[in-house]
Design a protein around this motif. Sequence first.
Motif, PDB file in Angstrom:
ATOM      1  N   LEU A 165      29.202  42.889  44.914  1.00  0.00           N
ATOM      2  CA  LEU A 165      29.486  42.967  43.643  1.00  0.00           C
ATOM      3  C   LEU A 165      31.038  43.566  43.756  1.00  0.00           C
ATOM      4  O   LEU A 165      31.840  42.896  42.901  1.00  0.00           O
ATOM      5  N   VAL A 166      31.757  44.010  44.838  1.00  0.00           N
ATOM      6  CA  VAL A 166      32.953  44.314  45.137  1.00  0.00           C
ATOM      7  C   VAL A 166      33.860  42.923  45.337  1.00  0.00           C
ATOM      8  O   VAL A 166      34.999  42.883  44.760  1.00  0.00           O
ATOM      9  N   VAL A 167      33.275  42.239  46.199  1.00  0.00           N
ATOM     10  CA  VAL A 167      33.908  40.867  46.564  1.00  0.00           C
ATOM     11  C   VAL A 167      33.906  39.970  45.329  1.00  0.00           C
ATOM     12  O   VAL A 167      34.812  39.532  45.014  1.00  0.00           O
ATOM     13  N   SER A 168      32.877  40.011  44.320  1.00  0.00           N
ATOM     14  CA  SER A 168      32.912  39.187  43.392  1.00  0.00           C
ATOM     15  C   SER A 168      33.791  39.662  42.341  1.00  0.00           C
ATOM     16  O   SER A 168      34.726  38.838  41.832  1.00  0.00           O
ATOM     17  N   LYS A 169      34.212  41.105  42.242  1.00  0.00           N
ATOM     18  CA  LYS A 169      35.154  41.755  41.290  1.00  0.00           C
ATOM     19  C   LYS A 169      36.544  41.132  41.822  1.00  0.00           C
ATOM     20  O   LYS A 169      37.316  40.609  40.958  1.00  0.00           O
ATOM     21  N   THR A 170      36.976  41.186  43.218  1.00  0.00           N
ATOM     22  CA  THR A 170      38.045  40.805  43.753  1.00  0.00           C
ATOM     23  C   THR A 170      38.209  39.289  43.222  1.00  0.00           C
ATOM     24  O   THR A 170      39.164  38.920  42.844  1.00  0.00           O
ATOM     25  N   LEU A 171      37.154  38.538  43.617  1.00  0.00           N
ATOM     26  CA  LEU A 171      37.457  36.930  43.216  1.00  0.00           C
ATOM     27  C   LEU A 171      37.565  36.655  41.739  1.00  0.00           C
ATOM     28  O   LEU A 171      38.333  35.866  41.278  1.00  0.00           O
ATOM     29  N   LYS A 172      36.732  37.290  41.031  1.00  0.00           N
ATOM     30  CA  LYS A 172      36.738  37.157  39.611  1.00  0.00           C
ATOM     31  C   LYS A 172      38.196  37.562  39.074  1.00  0.00           C
ATOM     32  O   LYS A 172      38.842  36.677  38.204  1.00  0.00           O
ATOM     33  N   ASP A 173      38.858  38.659  39.469  1.00  0.00           N
ATOM     34  CA  ASP A 173      40.186  39.020  39.114  1.00  0.00           C
ATOM     35  C   ASP A 173      41.111  38.103  39.454  1.00  0.00           C
ATOM     36  O   ASP A 173      42.034  37.712  38.717  1.00  0.00           O
ATOM     37  N   THR A 174      40.940  37.306  40.565  1.00  0.00           N
ATOM     38  CA  THR A 174      41.934  36.412  41.366  1.00  0.00           C
ATOM     39  C   THR A 174      41.925  35.288  40.291  1.00  0.00           C
ATOM     40  O   THR A 174      42.916  34.656  39.809  1.00  0.00           O
ATOM     41  N   ILE A 175      40.658  34.751  39.888  1.00  0.00           N
ATOM     42  CA  ILE A 175      40.550  33.807  39.121  1.00  0.00           C
ATOM     43  C   ILE A 175      41.218  33.752  37.634  1.00  0.00           C
ATOM     44  O   ILE A 175      41.669  32.955  37.354  1.00  0.00           O
ATOM     45  N   LEU A 176      40.837  34.901  37.120  1.00  0.00           N
ATOM     46  CA  LEU A 176      41.200  35.209  35.696  1.00  0.00           C
ATOM     47  C   LEU A 176      42.809  35.110  35.944  1.00  0.00           C
ATOM     48  O   LEU A 176      43.312  34.502  34.821  1.00  0.00           O
ATOM     49  N   LYS A 177      43.304  35.614  36.898  1.00  0.00           N
ATOM     50  CA  LYS A 177      44.939  35.718  36.881  1.00  0.00           C
ATOM     51  C   LYS A 177      45.374  34.322  36.958  1.00  0.00           C
ATOM     52  O   LYS A 177      46.436  33.993  36.458  1.00  0.00           O
ATOM     53  N   LEU A 178      44.549  33.485  37.828  1.00  0.00           N
ATOM     54  CA  LEU A 178      45.179  32.198  37.965  1.00  0.00           C
ATOM     55  C   LEU A 178      45.138  31.186  36.440  1.00  0.00           C
ATOM     56  O   LEU A 178      45.989  30.576  35.985  1.00  0.00           O
ATOM     57  N   LYS A 179      43.937  31.591  35.806  1.00  0.00           N
ATOM     58  CA  LYS A 179      43.614  31.109  34.433  1.00  0.00           C
ATOM     59  C   LYS A 179      44.868  31.264  33.344  1.00  0.00           C
ATOM     60  O   LYS A 179      45.128  30.820  32.594  1.00  0.00           O
ATOM     61  N   ALA A 180      45.205  32.636  33.599  1.00  0.00           N
ATOM     62  CA  ALA A 180      46.346  33.440  32.887  1.00  0.00           C
ATOM     63  C   ALA A 180      47.747  32.633  32.919  1.00  0.00           C
ATOM     64  O   ALA A 180      48.451  32.637  31.976  1.00  0.00           O
ATOM     65  N   ASN A 181      47.622  32.244  34.060  1.00  0.00           N
ATOM     66  CA  ASN A 181      49.346  31.659  34.395  1.00  0.00           C
ATOM     67  C   ASN A 181      49.023  30.032  34.066  1.00  0.00           C
ATOM     68  O   ASN A 181      48.420  29.209  33.917  1.00  0.00           O
TER      69      ASN A 181
END
Length: 172
Positions: free
Chosen positions: A156-172
């Motif tokens: 769950l912790v690793v998934s949150k890290t990946l999700k946050d990274t993906i969402l940042k990429l999508k926002a840019n």
Amino acid sequence: MAGYGLPSEQHLYVVLEEDLKKSGQNIKVVNGSVSGSTSSAGLNRADWTLSEPNIDLMILGLGANDMLRGIKPSETEKNLEKIILAAKEKNIKVVLAGMYAPTTHGGQFKKEFDKIYPDLAKKHNLTLIPFLLEGVALNPKLNQSDGIHPNFEGTLVVSKTLKDTILKLKAN
């Protein structure tokens, strides 16, 4: 992370896809990992894996098994770079999920291994997660009894890290 020791519904790619859906993102996550895989094995699968249609992002998280087996960091780096180049050739963005080595194989090995990920990220202008297991590694509550592989809570912790990274990429 292939989900070693976990039931399939707790594998990282399943958890990550669920986390992304909860964030309002309809993103299909495809698992290209194999338990125990080295960067060499990943390179052998790269063309086949990257030939799937509609891939626009790859999270490259190989190298931990290389490190555990004492494979020369220069070999790991070469394999990872070939995978990165194969993805870029297909216009697939790459997030590089890094690892840190313990001193098990000596200080020089650690120094060489630890610089693989930042060096490749800089060279190829990639998004870098410096240490994929940040907050999970060495935490007995977040790892299986082997002390190496994340349990469900660690996933769950690793998934949150990946999700946050993906969402940042999508926002840019």
